[in-house]
Motif scaffolding. Structure first.
Motif, PDB file in Angstrom:
ATOM      1  N   ASP A  10      22.349  11.658  58.154  1.00 11.90           N
ATOM      2  CA  ASP A  10      22.486  10.700  57.029  1.00 11.90           C
ATOM      3  C   ASP A  10      24.040  11.240  56.363  1.00 11.90           C
ATOM      4  N   ARG A  11      24.253  12.319  56.605  1.00 10.79           N
ATOM      5  CA  ARG A  11      25.583  12.903  55.786  1.00 10.79           C
ATOM      6  C   ARG A  11      26.620  12.469  56.820  1.00 10.79           C
ATOM      7  N   ALA A  12      26.663  12.849  58.034  1.00 12.39           N
ATOM      8  CA  ALA A  12      27.742  12.730  59.111  1.00 12.39           C
ATOM      9  C   ALA A  12      27.778  11.381  59.960  1.00 12.39           C
ATOM     10  N   GLY A  13      26.545  10.758  60.023  1.00 17.38           N
ATOM     11  CA  GLY A  13      26.395   9.739  61.072  1.00 17.38           C
ATOM     12  C   GLY A  13      25.945  10.128  62.392  1.00 17.38           C
ATOM     13  N   GLU A  14      25.327   9.207  63.177  1.00 16.49           N
ATOM     14  CA  GLU A  14      24.803   9.566  64.355  1.00 16.49           C
ATOM     15  C   GLU A  14      25.957   9.735  65.394  1.00 16.49           C
ATOM     16  N   ASP A  15      27.089   8.964  65.263  1.00 12.33           N
ATOM     17  CA  ASP A  15      28.193   9.306  66.197  1.00 12.33           C
ATOM     18  C   ASP A  15      28.771  10.649  66.294  1.00 12.33           C
ATOM     19  N   GLU A  16      29.121  10.941  65.086  1.00 10.89           N
ATOM     20  CA  GLU A  16      29.679  12.610  64.853  1.00 10.89           C
ATOM     21  C   GLU A  16      28.514  13.585  65.411  1.00 10.89           C
ATOM     22  N   ILE A  17      27.252  13.231  65.010  1.00  8.31           N
ATOM     23  CA  ILE A  17      26.290  14.267  65.674  1.00  8.31           C
ATOM     24  C   ILE A  17      26.255  14.494  67.148  1.00  8.31           C
ATOM     25  N   LEU A  18      26.288  13.250  67.777  1.00 12.59           N
ATOM     26  CA  LEU A  18      26.150  13.321  69.350  1.00 12.59           C
ATOM     27  C   LEU A  18      27.238  13.811  69.776  1.00 12.59           C
ATOM     28  N   ALA A  19      28.472  13.457  69.318  1.00 13.10           N
ATOM     29  CA  ALA A  19      29.838  14.170  69.578  1.00 13.10           C
ATOM     30  C   ALA A  19      29.697  15.586  69.430  1.00 13.10           C
ATOM     31  N   ILE A  20      28.827  16.217  68.567  1.00 14.83           N
ATOM     32  CA  ILE A  20      28.863  17.578  68.401  1.00 14.83           C
ATOM     33  C   ILE A  20      27.938  18.579  68.706  1.00 14.83           C
ATOM     34  N   ILE A  71      26.832  23.304  55.716  1.00 11.13           N
ATOM     35  CA  ILE A  71      27.246  24.600  56.550  1.00 11.13           C
ATOM     36  C   ILE A  71      26.872  24.452  58.220  1.00 11.13           C
ATOM     37  N   ALA A  72      25.700  23.844  58.141  1.00  5.64           N
ATOM     38  CA  ALA A  72      25.203  23.195  59.911  1.00  5.64           C
ATOM     39  C   ALA A  72      26.214  22.603  60.357  1.00  5.64           C
ATOM     40  N   ARG A  73      26.891  21.293  59.688  1.00 10.44           N
ATOM     41  CA  ARG A  73      27.573  20.685  60.207  1.00 10.44           C
ATOM     42  C   ARG A  73      28.943  21.283  60.736  1.00 10.44           C
ATOM     43  N   TYR A  74      29.583  22.211  59.880  1.00  8.79           N
ATOM     44  CA  TYR A  74      30.679  22.997  60.118  1.00  8.79           C
ATOM     45  C   TYR A  74      30.527  23.831  61.447  1.00  8.79           C
ATOM     46  N   VAL A  75      29.356  24.540  61.408  1.00 11.88           N
ATOM     47  CA  VAL A  75      28.759  25.243  62.794  1.00 11.88           C
ATOM     48  C   VAL A  75      28.818  24.397  63.783  1.00 11.88           C
ATOM     49  N   LEU A  76      28.392  23.353  63.708  1.00 11.91           N
ATOM     50  CA  LEU A  76      28.200  22.457  64.995  1.00 11.91           C
ATOM     51  C   LEU A  76      29.451  22.064  65.658  1.00 11.91           C
ATOM     52  N   HIS A  77      30.605  22.200  64.770  1.00 13.26           N
ATOM     53  CA  HIS A  77      31.879  21.666  65.209  1.00 13.26           C
ATOM     54  C   HIS A  77      32.501  23.018  65.726  1.00 13.26           C
ATOM     55  N   ARG A  78      32.101  23.329  66.787  1.00 15.28           N
ATOM     56  CA  ARG A  78      32.378  24.409  67.795  1.00 15.28           C
ATOM     57  C   ARG A  78      33.835  24.595  68.141  1.00 15.28           C
ATOM     58  N   ASP A  79      34.475  23.339  68.255  1.00 14.24           N
ATOM     59  CA  ASP A  79      35.906  23.334  68.906  1.00 14.24           C
ATOM     60  C   ASP A  79      36.887  23.145  67.738  1.00 14.24           C
ATOM     61  N   GLY A  80      36.168  23.484  66.352  1.00 14.01           N
ATOM     62  CA  GLY A  80      37.278  22.946  65.040  1.00 14.01           C
ATOM     63  C   GLY A  80      36.764  21.812  64.333  1.00 14.01           C
ATOM     64  N   ALA A  81      36.543  22.050  63.256  1.00  9.12           N
ATOM     65  CA  ALA A  81      35.957  20.924  62.459  1.00  9.12           C
ATOM     66  C   ALA A  81      37.294  20.304  61.933  1.00  9.12           C
ATOM     67  N   PRO A  82      37.199  18.870  61.460  1.00 13.04           N
ATOM     68  CA  PRO A  82      38.089  18.228  60.864  1.00 13.04           C
ATOM     69  C   PRO A  82      38.159  18.814  59.319  1.00 13.04           C
ATOM     70  N   ASP A  83      39.219  18.456  58.669  1.00 14.59           N
ATOM     71  CA  ASP A  83      39.640  18.855  57.440  1.00 14.59           C
ATOM     72  C   ASP A  83      38.541  18.621  56.502  1.00 14.59           C
ATOM     73  N   HIS A  84      37.603  17.384  56.323  1.00 12.85           N
ATOM     74  CA  HIS A  84      36.883  16.842  55.252  1.00 12.85           C
ATOM     75  C   HIS A  84      35.519  18.008  55.639  1.00 12.85           C
ATOM     76  N   VAL A  85      35.139  18.425  56.920  1.00 15.05           N
ATOM     77  CA  VAL A  85      34.012  19.077  56.825  1.00 15.05           C
ATOM     78  C   VAL A  85      34.394  20.500  56.708  1.00 15.05           C
ATOM     79  N   VAL A  86      35.590  20.980  56.970  1.00 13.58           N
ATOM     80  CA  VAL A  86      35.913  22.433  56.427  1.00 13.58           C
ATOM     81  C   VAL A  86      35.906  22.264  54.840  1.00 13.58           C
ATOM     82  N   ARG A  87      36.460  21.530  54.241  1.00 12.41           N
ATOM     83  CA  ARG A  87      36.513  21.321  52.756  1.00 12.41           C
ATOM     84  C   ARG A  87      34.824  21.385  52.074  1.00 12.41           C
ATOM     85  N   ASP A  88      33.920  20.482  52.898  1.00 12.78           N
ATOM     86  CA  ASP A  88      32.710  20.509  52.478  1.00 12.78           C
ATOM     87  C   ASP A  88      31.934  22.006  52.854  1.00 12.78           C
ATOM     88  N   TYR A  89      32.352  22.723  53.708  1.00 11.95           N
ATOM     89  CA  TYR A  89      31.784  24.105  54.201  1.00 11.95           C
ATOM     90  C   TYR A  89      32.366  24.963  52.968  1.00 11.95           C
TER      91      TYR A  89
END
Length: 139
Positions: A10-20, A71-89
């Protein structure tokens, strides 16, 4: 657990979740990967709010679910999260620090821990020099 895969989607969208979270590239987010990120988020939240609130939090406020997603979204971006995800975290961690310090209250959460020393007064002194027994004969 304070969040679900559906909350993250709901927060990130299915495309982002599948990518990470689709590590085996079968078109489905890997349940073990998502569960590990959500568990890490829950442990992080508990480590902060556990100093003030009885665990597990019940009921779970929406703000706690949002922190868990961030927090979970940030952790899922194991190769470096985009700035907006880092700010949320970072925002979630700051809010957790505020909750732990008592600057932010969790609405409707039962079981606020009472500080065992709050309001207590303790005094110590030497034994009294003049007692009835020591003054016998002087009166």
């Amino acid at each position: 657990m304070y969040a679900t895969l559906a909350d993250i989607v709901d927060r990130a969208g299915e495309d982002e979740i599948l990518a990470i979270a689709d590590r085996d590239r079968d078109g489905v987010a890997d349940p073990a990967v998502v569960a590990a990120a959500i568990a890490f988020a829950a442990q992080t939240i508990d480590s902060y709010v556990g100093v003030r609130y009885a665990l597990p939090l019940a009921p779970v406020p929406a703000i706690v679910t949002a922190w868990s997603v961030s927090i979970a979204r940030y952790v899922l971006h194991r190769d470096g999260a985009p700035d907006h995800v880092v700010r949320d975290y970072q925002g979630a961690l700051q809010a957790l620090r505020d909750a732990a310090a008592g600057r932010l209250a969790l609405p409707d959460v039962a079981g606020i821990k009472a500080d065992a020393t709050a309001g207590a007064v303790r005094a110590e002194s030497d034994p009294p020099a003049f007692t009835r027994e020591r003054l016998v004969g002087w009166l």
